[in-house]
Write an enzyme that holds these catalytic residues in place. Structure first.
Site, PDB file in Angstrom:
ATOM      1  N   GLU A 171      12.640   4.153   9.906  1.00 21.26           N
ATOM      2  CA  GLU A 171      11.859   5.285   8.402  1.00 21.26           C
ATOM      3  C   GLU A 171      11.479   6.323   9.799  1.00 21.26           C
ATOM      4  O   GLU A 171      10.436   5.500  10.057  1.00 21.26           O
ATOM      5  CB  GLU A 171      10.823   4.233   7.555  1.00 21.26           C
ATOM      6  CG  GLU A 171       9.698   5.298   6.919  1.00 21.26           C
ATOM      7  CD  GLU A 171       8.459   4.679   5.734  1.00 21.26           C
ATOM      8  OE1 GLU A 171       8.029   3.472   6.505  1.00 21.26           O
ATOM      9  OE2 GLU A 171       9.051   5.270   5.046  1.00 21.26           O
ATOM     10  N   CYS A 208       6.674   7.708   0.241  1.00 20.73           N
ATOM     11  CA  CYS A 208       7.420   7.143   0.680  1.00 20.73           C
ATOM     12  C   CYS A 208       8.654   7.095  -0.123  1.00 20.73           C
ATOM     13  O   CYS A 208       9.701   6.578  -0.331  1.00 20.73           O
ATOM     14  CB  CYS A 208       6.950   5.553  -0.098  1.00 20.73           C
ATOM     15  SG  CYS A 208       5.969   5.997  -1.449  1.00 20.73           S
ATOM     16  N   GLY A 263       1.001   1.718   1.915  1.00 15.35           N
ATOM     17  CA  GLY A 263       0.878   2.487   3.736  1.00 15.35           C
ATOM     18  C   GLY A 263       2.287   1.395   4.423  1.00 15.35           C
ATOM     19  O   GLY A 263       3.005   1.358   3.667  1.00 15.35           O
ATOM     20  N   SER A 264       1.469   1.939   5.313  1.00 17.64           N
ATOM     21  CA  SER A 264       3.399   1.404   6.611  1.00 17.64           C
ATOM     22  C   SER A 264       3.883  -0.028   6.277  1.00 17.64           C
ATOM     23  O   SER A 264       2.658  -1.226   5.929  1.00 17.64           O
ATOM     24  CB  SER A 264       2.856   1.237   7.821  1.00 17.64           C
ATOM     25  OG  SER A 264       2.252   0.338   8.692  1.00 17.64           O
ATOM     26  N   GLU A 312       2.203  -1.909  -0.937  1.00 11.91           N
ATOM     27  CA  GLU A 312       3.550  -1.390  -1.491  1.00 11.91           C
ATOM     28  C   GLU A 312       4.081  -0.223  -0.006  1.00 11.91           C
ATOM     29  O   GLU A 312       3.143   0.193   0.076  1.00 11.91           O
ATOM     30  CB  GLU A 312       3.219   0.577  -2.294  1.00 11.91           C
ATOM     31  CG  GLU A 312       4.080   1.155  -3.564  1.00 11.91           C
ATOM     32  CD  GLU A 312       4.829   2.247  -2.249  1.00 11.91           C
ATOM     33  OE1 GLU A 312       5.720   2.080  -1.773  1.00 11.91           O
ATOM     34  OE2 GLU A 312       4.240   3.523  -3.001  1.00 11.91           O
ATOM     35  N   LYS A 342     -11.103   1.906   0.300  1.00 10.99           N
ATOM     36  CA  LYS A 342     -11.289   2.662   1.803  1.00 10.99           C
ATOM     37  C   LYS A 342     -10.224   3.666   1.458  1.00 10.99           C
ATOM     38  O   LYS A 342      -8.525   3.319   1.792  1.00 10.99           O
ATOM     39  CB  LYS A 342     -10.901   1.876   2.091  1.00 10.99           C
ATOM     40  CG  LYS A 342     -11.049   1.949   3.932  1.00 10.99           C
ATOM     41  CD  LYS A 342      -9.983   1.145   5.179  1.00 10.99           C
ATOM     42  CE  LYS A 342      -9.653   2.405   6.247  1.00 10.99           C
ATOM     43  NZ  LYS A 342      -8.191   2.991   6.248  1.00 10.99           N
ATOM     44  N   GLY A 361       1.041  -3.504   5.599  1.00  9.82           N
ATOM     45  CA  GLY A 361       1.186  -4.203   4.618  1.00  9.82           C
ATOM     46  C   GLY A 361       2.072  -4.854   4.619  1.00  9.82           C
ATOM     47  O   GLY A 361       1.211  -6.127   4.226  1.00  9.82           O
TER      48      GLY A 361
HETATM   49  C1  UN1 Z   1       3.674   7.641  -2.384  1.00 10.19           C
HETATM   50  O1  UN1 Z   1       4.349   8.337  -1.135  1.00 10.19           O
HETATM   51  O2  UN1 Z   1       3.770   7.426  -1.833  1.00 10.19           O
HETATM   52  O3  UN1 Z   1       7.299   9.953  -7.014  1.00 10.19           O
HETATM   53  C2  UN1 Z   1       3.646   7.974  -3.673  1.00 10.19           C
HETATM   54  C3  UN1 Z   1       6.782  10.560  -5.725  1.00 10.19           C
HETATM   55  C4  UN1 Z   1       5.409  10.592  -6.227  1.00 10.19           C
HETATM   56  C5  UN1 Z   1       5.082  10.131  -5.478  1.00 10.19           C
HETATM   57  C6  UN1 Z   1       5.211   9.550  -4.268  1.00 10.19           C
HETATM   58  N1  UN1 Z   1       5.465  11.361  -7.765  1.00 10.19           N
HETATM   59  O4  UN1 Z   1       7.594  11.262  -5.181  1.00 10.19           O
END
Ligand code: UN1
Length: 493
Positions: A383, A282, A226-227, A248, A174, A231
């Site tokens: 965040e 992230c 995701g958030s 993650e 999804k 999560g």
């Molecule tokens: C993300 O923002 O979920 O290291 C992944 C990085 C990228 C991946 C980010 N290669 O910033």
């Protein structure tokens, strides 16, 4: 308006409800990309049934044969890279040079995962008894539900789906409702590569549909990016159902700049880390912690550069920073700017939406810097997921490390210094899954472990060889060729 379909059991099918939702470009709210299925429980049931059935043959296919198919998918990603990048830019906003990098990460992951199918090593160890052999090897888990965000609409799902398939699992995927078209192309590529029917299934829809995947009893594993909020809820459900889950989630990544740093380089790093992908990674740099000797100079140089960043539609070659994903995100950036100032911060630049000319059609927020942010400022701790950077003054190296670790997340981190001893001390002391020395907090490579400590995750690492710890179980085998009953721990002592 083009109507898109789900991909279930090797067929492109309409959602059973007949319901659809529109996908609108963040750079231009008049640009409606298409109508995408608003899938529900019955679609999830069909996809999971197909994936469960397909697992029987896919898991038995020799791993290197699966690798050949994944390698082919990588070749097709290469062929469709430019076309796919344009679609990604249109639906999620980041400039095309970035979406091309996003596809490249999937290509790297495809070739790496394919090569690992000839290297899914097990372990052997001596038995404590005579004429007995101890072996262990990896086995696939079953049906994996993959739920991902829109900010890396191809790279992040590829990190999970491609090694998951390489290991012999089947997939129900999804994508985010903000990037469904990228999910469609992903499915087209796997179909063309020869992934057999039912092995990979695409379900388009909104957040609630993700819940049906998570709660489905025949889904054996959930991989989520995701958030933190969502999560954590997924983690609770999986805990209750004894499902393996890899999460993650958020980050509040800091870049430390010591007095002895190459200032120009540190500024370049912070600009790319904070405003690349419009701060929507992230791994984005959302805090810069600067030692007091160069604090004022650093702010002066970075503010000048940040003001000059060119905002715009990501499909235009001159654009450096694209829009944020939607109106709610725009409000969120404004809200955190206000909080940052109310809690004692000093606005250096930005701090408001950008509405000049065509920008008014999209959701653009000016690259924003707020200085003098202390640990009691909410902006220091929460965040934002947007182009809002805080700057904090550190007394010395130890203070900088303390500030860096004053954080509930622990994904990425960075330090700019020319002092080799301090760099190595930082590697040891920083509480984060990833630490960069003299490089920004973003830019992980596909073949290295990726993930965070503390509130960022639940102890797993995607990327590299470690992703197979998520997508496999260990089978331990004892072969006794003594032709007699040998009781462990009893007959040998
Ligand atoms: C993300 O923002 O979920 O290291 C992944 C990085 C990228 C991946 C980010 N290669 O910033």
């Amino acid at each position: 308006m083009q109507k898109f379909k789900n991909y279930i059991n090797g067929e492109w099918v309409e959602p059973i409800s007949g319901k659809y939702f529109p996908n609108i470009s963040p750079a231009n709210n008049e640009d409606i990309i298409g109508d995408f299925p608003d899938s529900g429980q019955q679609d999830v049931d069909a996809a999971v049934r197909a994936a469960k059935e397909a697992f029987k043959s896919w898991s038995r296919m020799p791993a290197p044969k699966r690798g050949d198919i994944i390698k082919k998918a990588g070749d097709i990603f290469v062929r469709r890279k430019a076309e796919l990048a344009k679609i990604m830019t249109r639906e999620m906003g980041k400039p095309t040079f970035e979406t091309e990098g996003d596809v490249q990460e999937a290509i790297d992951t495809a070739f790496y995962s394919a090569s690992e199918t000839r290297r899914l090593f097990g372990f052997t160890a001596p038995s404590e008894m005579e004429n007995k052999m101890n072996l262990s090897f990896r086995t696939p888990i079953g049906v994996c539900g993959i739920i991902t965000a829109w900010n890396f609409p191809v790279a992040v799902p590829s990190w999970k789906i491609l090694p998951g398939l390489a290991a012999g699992n089947t997939i129900v995927y999804k994508p985010s409702k903000e990037s469904p078209y990228s999910g469609v192309i992903f499915a087209e590529i796997l179909e063309e590569a020869g992934v057999p029917k039912g092995v990979f299934n695409l379900l388009l829809g909104k957040g609630a549909m993700g819940n049906f995947i998570v709660e489905h009893p025949d889904v054996n594993l959930i991989g989520f990016t995701g958030s933190t909020d969502i999560g954590t809820k997924i983690g609770e459900i999986c805990g209750r159902m004894n499902k393996k889950v890899s999460l993650e989630m958020g980050g509040k990544n800091a870049q430390i700049v010591l007095d002895d740093a190459n200032l120009e380089l540190a500024v370049e790093g912070a600009l790319w880390g904070a405003f690349g992908t419009t701060g929507q990674r992230c791994t984005a740099t959302s805090r810069v912690i600067v030692e007091k000797g160069i604090y004022d100079k650093f702010i002066e140089v970075i503010a000048d550069r940040a003001r000059k960043l060119r905002l715009g539609d990501g499909s235009k070659p001159e654009t450096e920073v694209g829009p944020v994903i939607h109106a709610q995100s725009l409000r969120n950036c404004q809200n955190y700017t206000n909080i940052g100032i109310e809690d004692g911060g000093r606005l250096i630049c930005g701090g408001e939406p950008a509405t000049d000319g065509d920008l008014s059609k999209g959701t653009f927020f000016k690259p924003t810097i707020i200085a003098d942010v202390t640990t009691s400022n909410r902006l220091f701790n929460e965040e934002v997921f947007g182009p809002v950077l805080s700057i904090t003054k550190a007394e010395d190296f130890e203070d900088a490390i303390r500030l860096q670790n004053h954080c509930e997340y622990g994904l990425s981190s960075s330090i700019f210094t020319r002092d080799v001893n301090k760099a190595f001390l930082a590697i040891r002391e920083i509480e984060a899954g990833i630490t960069y020395i003299n490089a920004p907090t973003i830019g992980a490579e596909a073949h290295m472990p990726f993930g965070g400590v503390k509130g960022t995750g639940n102890g797993h690492r995607e990327g590299g060889w470690t992703v197979f710890d998520i997508f496999t179980e260990w089978k331990t085998v004892y072969v006794d060729y003594s032709d007699r009953l040998q009781r462990a721990q009893i007959d040998n002592y």
